[in-house]
Design an enzyme around this catalytic site. Sequence first.
Site, PDB file in Angstrom:
ATOM      1  N   CYS A  41      12.474  31.557  44.994  1.00  0.00           N
ATOM      2  CA  CYS A  41      13.867  31.399  44.568  1.00  0.00           C
ATOM      3  C   CYS A  41      14.595  32.733  44.746  1.00  0.00           C
ATOM      4  CB  CYS A  41      13.910  30.967  43.105  1.00  0.00           C
ATOM      5  SG  CYS A  41      15.593  30.679  42.502  1.00  0.00           S
ATOM      6  N   ASP A  43      16.521  34.001  42.693  1.00  0.00           N
ATOM      7  CA  ASP A  43      16.655  34.612  41.366  1.00  0.00           C
ATOM      8  C   ASP A  43      16.174  36.074  41.393  1.00  0.00           C
ATOM      9  OD1 ASP A  43      16.564  33.344  38.172  1.00  0.00           O
ATOM     10  OD2 ASP A  43      15.763  35.350  38.578  1.00  0.00           O
ATOM     11  N   ARG A  45      14.877  37.871  39.332  1.00  0.00           N
ATOM     12  CA  ARG A  45      13.634  38.199  38.620  1.00  0.00           C
ATOM     13  C   ARG A  45      12.383  37.893  39.435  1.00  0.00           C
ATOM     14  NH1 ARG A  45      15.443  34.540  33.670  1.00  0.00           N
ATOM     15  NH2 ARG A  45      16.028  33.326  35.504  1.00  0.00           N
ATOM     16  N   HIS A  97       9.816  29.161  39.674  1.00  0.00           N
ATOM     17  CA  HIS A  97       9.717  29.966  38.448  1.00  0.00           C
ATOM     18  C   HIS A  97      10.346  29.208  37.288  1.00  0.00           C
ATOM     19  CE1 HIS A  97      13.982  31.428  38.170  1.00  0.00           C
ATOM     20  NE2 HIS A  97      13.971  30.981  39.399  1.00  0.00           N
ATOM     21  N   CYS A 100      14.466  28.463  35.847  1.00  0.00           N
ATOM     22  CA  CYS A 100      15.202  28.491  37.122  1.00  0.00           C
ATOM     23  C   CYS A 100      16.599  27.858  36.929  1.00  0.00           C
ATOM     24  CB  CYS A 100      14.426  27.728  38.192  1.00  0.00           C
ATOM     25  SG  CYS A 100      15.247  27.741  39.808  1.00  0.00           S
TER      26      CYS A 100
HETATM   27 ZN   LIG Z   1      15.453  29.951  40.404  1.00  0.00          ZN
END
Ligand SMILES: [Zn+2]
Length: 208
Positions: A41, A43, A45, A97, A100
């Site tokens: 992803c 994202d 993180r 993750h 999400c």
């Molecule tokens: Zn995500």
Amino acid sequence: MDLNKVFANNKKWIKDRLSADPSFFEGLSKGQNPELLFIGCSDSRVAAEELMGLGPGEVFVHRNIANMVISIDLNVMSVVNYAVNQLQVKDVIVCGHYACGGVKAAMQSADLGILNPWLRNIRDVYRIHRNKLNAIEDEEKRYDRLVELNVQEQCVNLIKTAAVQKANRDRGLKVHGWVFDVKTGKLIDLKIDFDKYLSKIMEIYHLE
Ligand SMILES: [Zn+2]
């Protein structure tokens, strides 16, 4: 963020790398030979290399919202075909993750404009597994389960491609589904049975 700090960090990184291995960049400049393709992803993180303890040259990375493998997305399909056919990676990983935002958005009734067709693919995952998901009363747990099932379905989408089918037959390429737990930092292997899915769906998706 002060972007000057980024350039200062870069200088320090170069120094640290060279002190550990004076020929580090010389090695990198010769080309790449990664054994893994990581689809994760976007994202912030999910720091792909960092959470796996891998460095430059070791993993080919593609990231998009909610780690989707969509057959008409030229971007992800180009990455998959290049990594599998040219780089000859040995393993392909789809890594979702928990927490999400993309998966959460797909669980809600909201018009998100251009994101609608992208997130619809996650709604389709929900539809396929609706009974199992609706049976989970705790919303947080249902959300975590959808993250896992989404990873599973994206792995199945990889198995539907000619590149993955051919590489599996010719040189044993494997597809893996993982989830990164942002609460603990732990990487969890969903232990998706590649061979089981392959035998289950090949009747329909066989291309070779
Ligand atoms: Zn995500």
